[in-house]
Motif scaffolding. Structure first.
Motif, PDB file in Angstrom:
ATOM      1  N   MET A 147       0.837  -1.197   0.000  1.00  0.00           N
ATOM      2  CA  MET A 147       0.000   0.000   0.000  1.00  0.00           C
ATOM      3  C   MET A 147       0.872   1.248   0.000  1.00  0.00           C
ATOM      4  O   MET A 147       1.979   1.242   0.572  1.00  0.00           O
ATOM      5  N   GLY A 148       0.370   2.291  -0.612  1.00  0.00           N
ATOM      6  CA  GLY A 148       1.157   3.510  -0.673  1.00  0.00           C
ATOM      7  C   GLY A 148       0.299   4.750  -0.773  1.00  0.00           C
ATOM      8  O   GLY A 148      -0.924   4.673  -0.942  1.00  0.00           O
ATOM      9  N   TRP A 149       0.974   5.879  -0.633  1.00  0.00           N
ATOM     10  CA  TRP A 149       0.334   7.182  -0.812  1.00  0.00           C
ATOM     11  C   TRP A 149       1.116   7.986  -1.840  1.00  0.00           C
ATOM     12  O   TRP A 149       2.352   7.990  -1.828  1.00  0.00           O
ATOM     13  N   PHE A 150       0.380   8.656  -2.692  1.00  0.00           N
ATOM     14  CA  PHE A 150       0.920   9.618  -3.631  1.00  0.00           C
ATOM     15  C   PHE A 150       0.183  10.936  -3.403  1.00  0.00           C
ATOM     16  O   PHE A 150      -0.863  10.960  -2.741  1.00  0.00           O
ATOM     17  N   ARG A 151       0.731  12.008  -3.948  1.00  0.00           N
ATOM     18  CA  ARG A 151       0.032  13.284  -3.842  1.00  0.00           C
ATOM     19  C   ARG A 151       0.240  14.098  -5.108  1.00  0.00           C
ATOM     20  O   ARG A 151       1.207  13.887  -5.842  1.00  0.00           O
ATOM     21  N   GLN A 152      -0.686  15.009  -5.332  1.00  0.00           N
ATOM     22  CA  GLN A 152      -0.579  15.910  -6.471  1.00  0.00           C
ATOM     23  C   GLN A 152      -0.957  17.307  -6.022  1.00  0.00           C
ATOM     24  O   GLN A 152      -2.113  17.553  -5.627  1.00  0.00           O
ATOM     25  N   ALA A 153       0.017  18.188  -6.081  1.00  0.00           N
ATOM     26  CA  ALA A 153      -0.195  19.592  -5.732  1.00  0.00           C
ATOM     27  C   ALA A 153      -0.726  20.346  -6.945  1.00  0.00           C
ATOM     28  O   ALA A 153      -0.519  19.914  -8.084  1.00  0.00           O
TER      29      ALA A 153
ATOM     30  N   PRO B 131       3.134  24.427   4.172  1.00  0.00           N
ATOM     31  CA  PRO B 131       2.260  24.826   3.059  1.00  0.00           C
ATOM     32  C   PRO B 131       2.536  24.028   1.787  1.00  0.00           C
ATOM     33  O   PRO B 131       1.603  23.755   1.022  1.00  0.00           O
ATOM     34  N   GLU B 132       3.783  23.642   1.563  1.00  0.00           N
ATOM     35  CA  GLU B 132       4.117  22.881   0.362  1.00  0.00           C
ATOM     36  C   GLU B 132       3.606  21.445   0.403  1.00  0.00           C
ATOM     37  O   GLU B 132       3.720  20.722  -0.588  1.00  0.00           O
ATOM     38  N   ASP B 133       3.040  21.023   1.520  1.00  0.00           N
ATOM     39  CA  ASP B 133       2.395  19.712   1.590  1.00  0.00           C
ATOM     40  C   ASP B 133       0.958  19.761   1.070  1.00  0.00           C
ATOM     41  O   ASP B 133       0.304  18.719   0.956  1.00  0.00           O
ATOM     42  N   THR B 134       0.473  20.947   0.757  1.00  0.00           N
ATOM     43  CA  THR B 134      -0.872  21.088   0.211  1.00  0.00           C
ATOM     44  C   THR B 134      -0.993  20.313  -1.096  1.00  0.00           C
ATOM     45  O   THR B 134      -0.211  20.522  -2.021  1.00  0.00           O
ATOM     46  N   ALA B 135      -1.966  19.404  -1.144  1.00  0.00           N
ATOM     47  CA  ALA B 135      -2.122  18.536  -2.315  1.00  0.00           C
ATOM     48  C   ALA B 135      -3.349  17.654  -2.123  1.00  0.00           C
ATOM     49  O   ALA B 135      -3.897  17.567  -1.016  1.00  0.00           O
ATOM     50  N   VAL B 136      -3.731  17.002  -3.196  1.00  0.00           N
ATOM     51  CA  VAL B 136      -4.680  15.900  -3.101  1.00  0.00           C
ATOM     52  C   VAL B 136      -3.863  14.637  -2.867  1.00  0.00           C
ATOM     53  O   VAL B 136      -2.922  14.367  -3.624  1.00  0.00           O
ATOM     54  N   TYR B 137      -4.211  13.894  -1.840  1.00  0.00           N
ATOM     55  CA  TYR B 137      -3.484  12.680  -1.469  1.00  0.00           C
ATOM     56  C   TYR B 137      -4.288  11.460  -1.908  1.00  0.00           C
ATOM     57  O   TYR B 137      -5.484  11.360  -1.630  1.00  0.00           O
ATOM     58  N   TYR B 138      -3.579  10.540  -2.572  1.00  0.00           N
ATOM     59  CA  TYR B 138      -4.199   9.335  -3.107  1.00  0.00           C
ATOM     60  C   TYR B 138      -3.589   8.094  -2.467  1.00  0.00           C
ATOM     61  O   TYR B 138      -2.359   7.985  -2.401  1.00  0.00           O
ATOM     62  N   CYS B 139      -4.421   7.172  -2.037  1.00  0.00           N
ATOM     63  CA  CYS B 139      -3.879   5.888  -1.608  1.00  0.00           C
ATOM     64  C   CYS B 139      -3.860   4.939  -2.801  1.00  0.00           C
ATOM     65  O   CYS B 139      -4.662   5.085  -3.742  1.00  0.00           O
ATOM     66  N   THR B 140      -2.925   4.017  -2.765  1.00  0.00           N
ATOM     67  CA  THR B 140      -2.702   3.115  -3.888  1.00  0.00           C
ATOM     68  C   THR B 140      -2.444   1.709  -3.388  1.00  0.00           C
ATOM     69  O   THR B 140      -2.023   1.507  -2.233  1.00  0.00           O
TER      70      THR B 140
ATOM     71  N   GLN C 236      -9.831   7.650  -4.425  1.00  0.00           N
ATOM     72  CA  GLN C 236     -10.413   8.823  -5.071  1.00  0.00           C
ATOM     73  C   GLN C 236      -9.719  10.119  -4.702  1.00  0.00           C
ATOM     74  O   GLN C 236      -9.963  11.129  -5.335  1.00  0.00           O
ATOM     75  N   GLY C 237      -8.851  10.099  -3.715  1.00  0.00           N
ATOM     76  CA  GLY C 237      -8.127  11.288  -3.312  1.00  0.00           C
ATOM     77  C   GLY C 237      -8.823  12.043  -2.192  1.00  0.00           C
ATOM     78  O   GLY C 237     -10.055  12.102  -2.126  1.00  0.00           O
ATOM     79  N   THR C 238      -8.013  12.635  -1.331  1.00  0.00           N
ATOM     80  CA  THR C 238      -8.529  13.482  -0.256  1.00  0.00           C
ATOM     81  C   THR C 238      -7.634  14.719  -0.181  1.00  0.00           C
ATOM     82  O   THR C 238      -6.415  14.624  -0.246  1.00  0.00           O
ATOM     83  N   LEU C 239      -8.257  15.892  -0.083  1.00  0.00           N
ATOM     84  CA  LEU C 239      -7.531  17.149  -0.168  1.00  0.00           C
ATOM     85  C   LEU C 239      -6.989  17.571   1.190  1.00  0.00           C
ATOM     86  O   LEU C 239      -7.734  17.616   2.180  1.00  0.00           O
ATOM     87  N   VAL C 240      -5.706  17.875   1.203  1.00  0.00           N
ATOM     88  CA  VAL C 240      -5.047  18.432   2.383  1.00  0.00           C
ATOM     89  C   VAL C 240      -4.587  19.838   2.037  1.00  0.00           C
ATOM     90  O   VAL C 240      -3.870  20.034   1.055  1.00  0.00           O
ATOM     91  N   THR C 241      -5.015  20.801   2.838  1.00  0.00           N
ATOM     92  CA  THR C 241      -4.623  22.188   2.631  1.00  0.00           C
ATOM     93  C   THR C 241      -3.932  22.690   3.888  1.00  0.00           C
ATOM     94  O   THR C 241      -4.516  22.629   4.981  1.00  0.00           O
ATOM     95  N   VAL C 242      -2.701  23.164   3.721  1.00  0.00           N
ATOM     96  CA  VAL C 242      -1.923  23.661   4.845  1.00  0.00           C
ATOM     97  C   VAL C 242      -1.760  25.170   4.675  1.00  0.00           C
ATOM     98  O   VAL C 242      -1.165  25.627   3.702  1.00  0.00           O
ATOM     99  N   SER C 243      -2.271  25.911   5.618  1.00  0.00           N
ATOM    100  CA  SER C 243      -2.194  27.369   5.550  1.00  0.00           C
ATOM    101  C   SER C 243      -0.966  27.868   6.300  1.00  0.00           C
ATOM    102  O   SER C 243      -0.544  27.275   7.302  1.00  0.00           O
ATOM    103  N   SER C 244      -0.422  28.971   5.811  1.00  0.00           N
ATOM    104  CA  SER C 244       0.798  29.525   6.428  1.00  0.00           C
ATOM    105  C   SER C 244       0.449  30.526   7.527  1.00  0.00           C
ATOM    106  O   SER C 244      -0.673  30.908   7.721  1.00  0.00           O
TER     107      SER C 244
END
Length: 120
Positions: free
Chosen positions: A32-38, A86-95, A112-120
């Motif tokens: 199992m793994g996680w990917f992300r797309q900013a 803040p640079e961790d902000t992305a949609v995170y996908y499990c695989t 399906q992806g879950t959105l993580v938003t990190v504010s500064s």
């Protein structure tokens, strides 16, 4: 089928835990793994965990801050994210992949992806 959850809005320095529940398969047969797309960037590898959970690997950008784990009895993989930036902000996908998740050609299923938003 993979169902991810746990994303949301968090301040820099905060923490979140993502979960991904698998159904319709023998969970312990899959790496199992996680990917992300900013926004505006290509999808990138975050972390993976072996079938038994005795081995993990993470990208240099998250090493020491993110921890991947799994509960084979529950059919769930987790991503604990600490010291978020803040640079961790992305949609995170499990695989999932029987033979691995990196390179991505090994992946057999994407959540399906879950959105993580990190504010500064």
């Amino acid at each position: 089928q993979l169902q991810a959850s746990g994303g949301g809005l968090v301040q820099a320095g905060g923490s979140l835990r993502l979960s991904c529940a698998a159904s319709g398969r023998t969970f312990s047969n899959y790496v199992m793994g996680w990917f992300r797309q900013a926004p505006g960037k290509e999808r990138e590898f975050v972390a993976f965990i072996t079938r038994s959970g005795d081995g993990t690997s993470a990208a240099d950008s998250v090493k020491g801050r993110f921890t991947i784990s799994r509960d084979n009895a529950k059919g769930t993989v987790y991503l604990r994210m600490d010291s978020l930036k803040p640079e961790d902000t992305a949609v995170y996908y499990c695989t999932a992949g029987r033979y691995g998740v990196f390179p991505p050609s090994y992946i057999e299923s994407w959540g399906q992806g879950t959105l993580v938003t990190v504010s500064s």
